[in-house]
Design a protein around this motif. Structure first.
Motif, PDB file in Angstrom:
ATOM      1  N   LEU A 206       0.905  -1.228   0.221  1.00  0.00           N
ATOM      2  CA  LEU A 206       0.073  -0.009   0.088  1.00  0.00           C
ATOM      3  C   LEU A 206       0.883   1.060   0.046  1.00  0.00           C
ATOM      4  N   GLN A 210       0.476   4.003  -2.748  1.00  0.00           N
ATOM      5  CA  GLN A 210       0.210   5.510  -2.454  1.00  0.00           C
ATOM      6  C   GLN A 210       1.234   6.582  -3.047  1.00  0.00           C
ATOM      7  N   LEU A 226      -7.386   5.666  -0.655  1.00  0.00           N
ATOM      8  CA  LEU A 226      -7.853   4.573  -0.500  1.00  0.00           C
ATOM      9  C   LEU A 226      -9.401   4.478  -1.303  1.00  0.00           C
ATOM     10  N   ASN A 230      -8.589   0.961  -2.774  1.00  0.00           N
ATOM     11  CA  ASN A 230      -8.729   0.098  -1.645  1.00  0.00           C
ATOM     12  C   ASN A 230      -9.151  -1.528  -2.094  1.00  0.00           C
TER      13      ASN A 230
END
Length: 295
Positions: A206, A210, A226, A230
């Motif tokens: 993640l 990001q 997110l 996600n």
């Protein structure tokens, strides 16, 4: 705290009998909670129904392999389990970005909001600000109240779950969305979870995603990241299931005992359902929770 009997001393210490003190006030709170729970139950049924409208079929076909990392697409969506379909639909309604940049949740509010009962209308207004589906570490529990920590921010929450913690143990990760219902938080739909030995590597994946997203969208917040990414939580869960030799989705389970969504729809002759149902990625015979037993 157990509820006192009508003739017992009131819990507030006033010295009066409960029926002469806080009984009516508590009954009013309980009535309001029932109203809110009924409104939440209605929205949990009506939002997926709205998302199955024919106008969203093309969006559904694009969203399905994105969410499921190609384990499901338009050709085999009917093989999803009920709980997979519920999880996918939740993401499709709350998080998936339509081509015009809006979400199905917004379209529902614009088109249906004025027709809702006041309790459902007010609750929908609160759900418009619900966070993206995320990951929450189970810290502990007290009966039906789960103590959670956001995997990304470290913020802690208490969430009510009628079936308690199910099969999840402290230290494991619940994949869900938290929504307000009255004065408490609940899961928006069925949740999945990551066993303790399948969490490693998630934070690094993640973080890398990001960094890439932020480079292209420097003004984006973590919530925006997110909301758009996600599904990577589900991808990680699916990868981990494969690594340990567990069927990542229901259609690949040779021992599955449930009826696929398509067979359920055919059996029920339900004309209101799009024949390509939707689902979140369940990865294990996970926890049994109210509406949401993870597969």
């Amino acid at each position: 705290m157990s509820k006192p009997g009508r003739n017992d001393p009131c819990y507030c210490g006033s010295g009066k009998k409960y029926k002469q003190c806080h009984l009516r006030e508590d009954q009013a709170v309980e009535r309001e909670l029932r109203v809110q729970v009924d409104a939440a139950r209605f929205l949990r049924l009506d939002l997926p129904r709205f998302a199955r409208d024919e106008r969203y079929v093309a969006d559904f076909d694009r969203a399905l392999p994105l969410y499921w990392n190609n384990f499901y697409d338009a050709s085999n969506a009917g093989e999803m389990s009920e709980f997979e379909a519920l999880r996918f639909l939740d993401w499709f309604v709350f998080d998936y970005g339509l081509e015009d940049g809006t979400r199905i949740l917004q379209a529902y509010q614009n088109e249906m909001g004025s027709e809702l009962e006041p309790s459902a209308k007010n609750l929908l207004e609160r759900w418009m600000d619900a966070p993206p589906a995320g990951a929450y570490e189970l810290l502990g529990y007290d009966g039906q109240v789960l103590h959670l920590k956001d995997f990304f921010s470290g913020e802690t929450f208490d969430a009510y779950e009628a079936s308690g913690r199910g099969n999840v143990s402290p230290g494991e990760i619940i994949l869900t969305r938290l929504v307000p219902v009255s004065d408490r938080l609940e899961f928006s739909t069925v949740a999945a979870f990551l066993p303790a030995d399948e969490i490693d590597g998630l934070a690094e994946k993640l973080q890398a995603a990001q960094e890439t997203y932020s480079a292209a969208n420097p003004a984006a917040t973590q919530e925006e990241f997110l909301r758009h990414n996600n599904q990577l939580l589900i991808h990680h869960a699916l990868e981990q299931a494969e690594k340990v030799g567990r069927p990542p989705v229901a259609r690949l389970d040779p021992n599955r005992t449930d009826a696929p969504i398509q067979q359920q729809h055919d059996h029920d002759h339900d004309k209101d359902h799009v024949h390509r149902p939707r689902n979140y990625g369940s990865t294990k015979p996970h926890m049994a929770q109210t509406r949401r037993k993870a597969v």
